[in-house]
Design an enzyme around this catalytic site. Structure first.
Site, PDB file in Angstrom:
ATOM      1  N   ASP A  32      50.307  38.596  40.305  1.00 20.57           N
ATOM      2  CA  ASP A  32      49.457  38.938  39.155  1.00 20.57           C
ATOM      3  C   ASP A  32      50.239  39.874  38.277  1.00 20.57           C
ATOM      4  O   ASP A  32      51.513  40.193  38.423  1.00 20.57           O
ATOM      5  CB  ASP A  32      48.187  39.742  40.065  1.00 20.57           C
ATOM      6  CG  ASP A  32      46.912  39.370  39.154  1.00 20.57           C
ATOM      7  OD1 ASP A  32      47.032  40.089  37.928  1.00 20.57           O
ATOM      8  OD2 ASP A  32      45.943  39.090  39.873  1.00 20.57           O
ATOM      9  N   HIS A  52      47.350  36.560  33.912  1.00 19.49           N
ATOM     10  CA  HIS A  52      47.834  37.330  34.992  1.00 19.49           C
ATOM     11  C   HIS A  52      49.414  37.424  35.237  1.00 19.49           C
ATOM     12  O   HIS A  52      49.716  37.220  36.401  1.00 19.49           O
ATOM     13  CB  HIS A  52      47.260  36.753  36.408  1.00 19.49           C
ATOM     14  CG  HIS A  52      45.514  37.469  36.170  1.00 19.49           C
ATOM     15  ND1 HIS A  52      45.376  38.897  36.492  1.00 19.49           N
ATOM     16  CD2 HIS A  52      44.341  36.753  36.132  1.00 19.49           C
ATOM     17  CE1 HIS A  52      43.935  38.819  36.404  1.00 19.49           C
ATOM     18  NE2 HIS A  52      43.394  37.656  36.094  1.00 19.49           N
ATOM     19  N   GLU A  86      40.671  34.216  33.857  1.00 24.29           N
ATOM     20  CA  GLU A  86      40.944  35.379  33.057  1.00 24.29           C
ATOM     21  C   GLU A  86      42.226  35.183  31.836  1.00 24.29           C
ATOM     22  O   GLU A  86      42.798  36.527  31.922  1.00 24.29           O
ATOM     23  CB  GLU A  86      40.819  36.594  34.014  1.00 24.29           C
ATOM     24  CG  GLU A  86      39.547  36.993  34.522  1.00 24.29           C
ATOM     25  CD  GLU A  86      39.605  38.193  35.436  1.00 24.29           C
ATOM     26  OE1 GLU A  86      38.557  38.665  35.559  1.00 24.29           O
ATOM     27  OE2 GLU A  86      40.648  38.453  35.982  1.00 24.29           O
ATOM     28  N   TRP A 116      34.130  31.072  41.157  1.00 24.73           N
ATOM     29  CA  TRP A 116      34.026  32.526  41.543  1.00 24.73           C
ATOM     30  C   TRP A 116      33.006  33.110  40.718  1.00 24.73           C
ATOM     31  O   TRP A 116      32.299  34.235  40.987  1.00 24.73           O
ATOM     32  CB  TRP A 116      35.235  33.287  41.634  1.00 24.73           C
ATOM     33  CG  TRP A 116      35.868  33.469  40.224  1.00 24.73           C
ATOM     34  CD1 TRP A 116      36.790  32.547  39.536  1.00 24.73           C
ATOM     35  CD2 TRP A 116      35.885  34.564  39.364  1.00 24.73           C
ATOM     36  NE1 TRP A 116      37.115  32.989  38.198  1.00 24.73           N
ATOM     37  CE2 TRP A 116      36.494  34.400  38.114  1.00 24.73           C
ATOM     38  CE3 TRP A 116      35.358  35.571  39.669  1.00 24.73           C
ATOM     39  CZ2 TRP A 116      36.675  35.497  37.241  1.00 24.73           C
ATOM     40  CZ3 TRP A 116      35.090  36.731  38.734  1.00 24.73           C
ATOM     41  CH2 TRP A 116      35.955  36.576  37.404  1.00 24.73           C
TER      42      TRP A 116
HETATM   43  C1  TNX Z   1      38.375  38.964  39.000  1.00 25.32           C
HETATM   44  S1  TNX Z   1      38.103  36.512  40.522  1.00 25.32           S
HETATM   45  C2  TNX Z   1      39.476  38.368  39.292  1.00 25.32           C
HETATM   46  C3  TNX Z   1      40.664  38.991  39.799  1.00 25.32           C
HETATM   47  C4  TNX Z   1      40.081  40.681  40.224  1.00 25.32           C
HETATM   48  C5  TNX Z   1      38.942  40.428  40.705  1.00 25.32           C
HETATM   49  C6  TNX Z   1      38.047  41.852  41.102  1.00 25.32           C
HETATM   50  C7  TNX Z   1      39.276  36.226  39.719  1.00 25.32           C
HETATM   51  C8  TNX Z   1      39.802  34.813  39.713  1.00 25.32           C
HETATM   52  N1  TNX Z   1      39.811  36.815  38.992  1.00 25.32           N
HETATM   53  O1  TNX Z   1      41.743  39.478  39.047  1.00 25.32           O
HETATM   54  O2  TNX Z   1      40.864  40.886  41.186  1.00 25.32           O
HETATM   55  O3  TNX Z   1      37.811  40.021  39.539  1.00 25.32           O
HETATM   56  O4  TNX Z   1      37.033  41.731  41.938  1.00 25.32           O
END
Ligand code: TNX
Length: 783
Positions: A213, A281, A344, A410
């Site tokens: 990350d 990330h 993200e 998610w």
């Molecule tokens: C979102 S869930 C993210 C993570 C963070 C998390 C915190 C996801 C695929 N990405 O990078 O750690 O929220 O709850």
């Protein structure tokens, strides 16, 4: 319904068998809080599919044999694990034997009564115990069930008597997962192995490791040594003051360690699923190899939690890098599924890069989302060409679904439903319910985490099969997964506290047939599990059982009357609450709480929770019924200002190595409300203030951070009466960050007032400097 991943044919075979079995009694939720009476249901977590009580018992003495099929190394390993668990929890020694007879027999048998993959049959008769299965995983799970049957009340020692019974059991879902984020906070290998042990004991079978990350790259890659030499280490942010800066933070797994872990997990029927996150990330990658990024500039390894802008490039050099990394990843991890992240990925860098734009046009792609789909699919094709399958987070659906993708959903369940309808396999891990970084109660003693409350009951109630799917689409639901993100889980202790015992609820949801699930029955089976945890050194959270103290009419009523009526309860509504008022620690012999207690100030209440058998389910909690405490609000008892929300409960430093103070914050507004402060006789107010790093990547939301104008160089704490638009009651300048420690008290006189007033507290320090937080607010009164 409830097809899960199983074929119809298998169901029919089992349907016939099931006719002869007694269906496990399942009380309706909300019924009496009794555990299943002995003989009607086995005290197993997860609850098995089918169970039938038998006649008589079988007693296992020290030295009893576990016979495994001659030459079956896997069965031998399972037997050895069983012996180890029974010895550690119960002090009873069992003897593993190759071939021959024994009190316990393990047998792989193509004609074993349970045909489902990973299923087993377990029979206890007065003559002995026999576990049979058609595959090694099934035999292993039979052995894991047996480990629980041999440690029934968790506390007992020595020889054990097991009631005669027959269990036939198999999983509802094939993907029973847990994700551990080792990127944000590195988890030592031994902690990961301990988690694998417990996953296996819970019949969970996929450990997804989030290995990379922005804040760290945790996997040795021989071809690109700087990924760990540079990318595994970050320099924690500081906020000045006399406190020494913290050392560099980081760590990584060598390839030898990973090979060892993979073998260790495989012996426990746990597959390690690696995740290499892209195209977002990726800041730690760019810190090590800037050319893989868009600008070519070298950023530091990130220290900001959230969403950072660095994206992978889309040129050939970038794909060469990715493929070379994946070659080593595939060589290390035999998992069919390889996770490539995809979450993200803020598209700004792609939008502003002429080279990326030119490539996008040359490929005939209409926008950056389509480019992401192209990017992901190219990686997916590479994995497919090597006999592997790609998993991505649900954002990879945004530009059209990549043909080779399995989706891990998610952001709610919509992504999963859409993908399943397009014949893609899906895994459900929706936030916040299956996000184990969500706090599990509103208690003041809860450590750091995200501020959605996800209780044990919430996880238990979750069903991984979206109701809107028909039977055919439901076949694409491989299962579910709990995700532990570790931004606010700094140490193995935090990780353990977040996982246990919520893992028990997760496991039952993913393994047991839907109609066997029963919340009260589950609670009845949990004390034995909590006792096992204690013997095995697993420091499970007691949040669901810990005593909550509620003063009738609120603290102000108690202050006014000099006496209070206090109700004791706990989140799960389970167990016997016992209390003392003499300062001593409650024992199973202490007074049992039956009805609210009438107490005169000052008083001290101590209360703990016990099972019927006298086992402590929640450690003692103390409540001080004294004026000072009744006039104090801890961070978690303060409200957010209107329209705001406390999103996080954070530690003093992002990489704290021990458990310390925590602060509820709204990153978008440094504003808290002490609701209904009773100001009769109050002359002053004291805030336990703290100065924290402001290390958050808010991306496009950064513009939403509210700034309050300051009048002195370091800003002030401003206290307003009767809400945030009310008159200013006090202003206290903040001390210089260069001189003041990170925690400091702020005291100010308050104007004379009576009655109840909402006190609004804001910090006016610059939103470009440290983050100020509140540990507690106390009112001081004339004696
Ligand atoms: C979102 S869930 C993210 C993570 C963070 C998390 C915190 C996801 C695929 N990405 O990078 O750690 O929220 O709850």
């Amino acid at each position: 319904m409830g097809m899960g991943p199983m074929g119809v044919a298998m169901r029919t075979v089992l349907g016939a068998l099931a006719m002869t079995m007694v269906v496990v009694a399942s009380a309706a939720a909300g019924s009496d809080p009794v555990s299943s009476p002995p003989g009607t249901a086995p005290a197993l977590i997860p609850m098995p599919a089918e169970f039938q009580p038998g006649q008589g018992t079988f007693t296992l003495d020290a030295g009893a044999g576990i016979a495994v099929p001659a030459g079956d190394a896997q069965a031998r390993q399972a037997a050895t694990l069983l012996a180890g668990m029974v010895s550690r929890v119960r002090g009873l020694t069992l003897d593993v034997r190759d071939g021959g007879g024994g009190a316990i027999t393990l047998a792989l048998d193509a004609a074993a009564p349970v045909a489902q993959v990973e299923g087993y049959a377990l029979a206890v008769t007065p003559q002995g115990i026999r576990v049979t299965a058609r595959d090694e995983a099934g035999l292993f799970y039979g052995v894991m069930s047996l480990a629980q049957l041999l440690t029934p009340e968790g506390e007992g020692r020595g020889p054990v008597t097991v009631p005669a019974q027959e269990i036939r059991d198999w999983p509802r879902f094939s993907w029973r997962g847990l994700m551990l984020d080792v990127a944000r906070h590195f988890q030592p290998l031994d902690s990961v192995k301990a988690l694998v042990d417990q996953m296996a004991a819970h019949k969970l079978n996929r450990l997804h490791l989030h290995l990379t990350d922005d804040q760290g790259w945790r996997l040795e890659i021989k071809h690109y040594p700087d990924l760990t030499k540079v990318g595994a280490w970050r320099t924690p942010p500081t906020v000045g003051g006399p406190d020494a800066p913290s050392p560099r933070y980081g760590g990584f797994y060598t390839q030898d360690q990973i090979r060892d872990l993979v073998v260790y997990a495989a012996a426990r029927h746990v597959t390690i699923v690696p995740e290499i996150d892209m195209p977002g990330h990726g800041q730690a990658v760019m810190a090590a190899y800037p050319k893989i990024g868009i600008t070519g500039a070298r950023p530091p390894v990130a220290v900001d939690w959230g969403v950072n802008p660095y994206l992978f490039n889309v040129d050939e050099a970038s794909f060469t890098f990715i493929q070379t990394v994946l070659d080593e990843v595939m060589a290390l991890f035999p998992s069919t599924y390889i996770h490539i992240g995809g979450d993200e990925a803020l598209k700004d860098e792609w939008k502003s890069s002429p080279r990326v734009q030119a490539r996008m046009r040359a490929l005939g792609l209409k926008d950056e989302n389509a480019l992401q789909t192209w990017f992901i699919e190219r990686v997916g094709q590479y994995l497919a060409a090597h006999g592997r399958r790609m998993i991505g987070w649900d954002e990879i659906l945004e530009g059209g679904i990549p043909p080779t993708a399995t989706i891990m959903s998610w952001r709610g369940t919509k992504g999963a439903v859409d993908a399943a309808r397009m014949n893609h396999d899906v895994i459900l891990s929706p936030a916040p319910t299956l996000y184990l970084d969500s706090l599990q109660s509103r208690r003041n003693d809860e450590p750091s985490g995200r501020l959605a409350i996800v209780t044990l009951a919430d996880i238990y109630a979750y069903d991984a099969l979206p109701a809107e799917l028909d039977a055919e689409q439901a076949r694409h639901v491989l299962g579910g997964q709990g995700n532990l993100w570790t931004e606010y889980m700094m140490t193995p202790w935090h990780v353990t506290h977040a996982i246990y015992p919520r893992i028990d609820a997760l496991a039952e949801g993913l393994w047991s047939p839907k109609d066997r699930r029963d919340w009260r029955g589950f609670l009845g089976r949990l004390p034995a599990q909590l006792a096992r945890y204690r013997h095995l050194g697993v420091d499970a959270a007691d949040s669901a059982f810990a005593v909550d103290f509620t003063v009738e009419g609120g603290p102000n009523a108690a202050l006014a009357a000099g006496a209070a009526t206090v109700a004791l309860s706990n989140q799960a509504g389970f167990g016997a609450i016992r209390y003392t008022t003499d300062g001593s620690a409650p024992t199973p012999a202490s007074a049992r709480y039956e009805a609210p207690l009438r107490l005169t100030l000052p008083a001290i209440l101590n209360a703990a929770v016990f099972s019927d058998a006298g086992q402590m389910l929640a450690a003692p909690r103390r409540y001080d019924l004294i004026a000072e405490a009744l006039r104090t609000r801890q961070s978690g008892e303060l409200a957010a200002c209107p329209e705001g929300e406390m999103g996080l409960r954070i530690p003093l430093t992002p990489d704290a190595t021990t458990r310390g103070p925590v602060f509820n914050v709204n990153l978008f507004d440094a504003c808290w409300v002490y609701p209904k402060a009773r100001l009769n006789g109050v002359t002053a107010l004291t805030v336990r203030a703290a100065r924290l790093p402001r290390n958050y990547g808010l991306a496009h939301d950064a513009v939403k951070v509210r700034s309050h104008p300051a009048t002195t160089p370091n800003g002030e704490l401003v206290v307003r009466m009767d809400g945030c638009d009310g008159p200013v009651a006090a202003t206290v300048p903040l001390p210089s960050p260069a001189k003041a420690p990170v925690q400091f008290p702020l005291t100010t006189p308050l104007p004379v007032a009576t009655g109840e007033h909402d006190l609004c507290l804001t910090y006016t320090a610059s939103i470009h400097g440290p983050l100020y937080a509140i540990g507690s607010v106390s009112l001081q009164a004339e004696p």
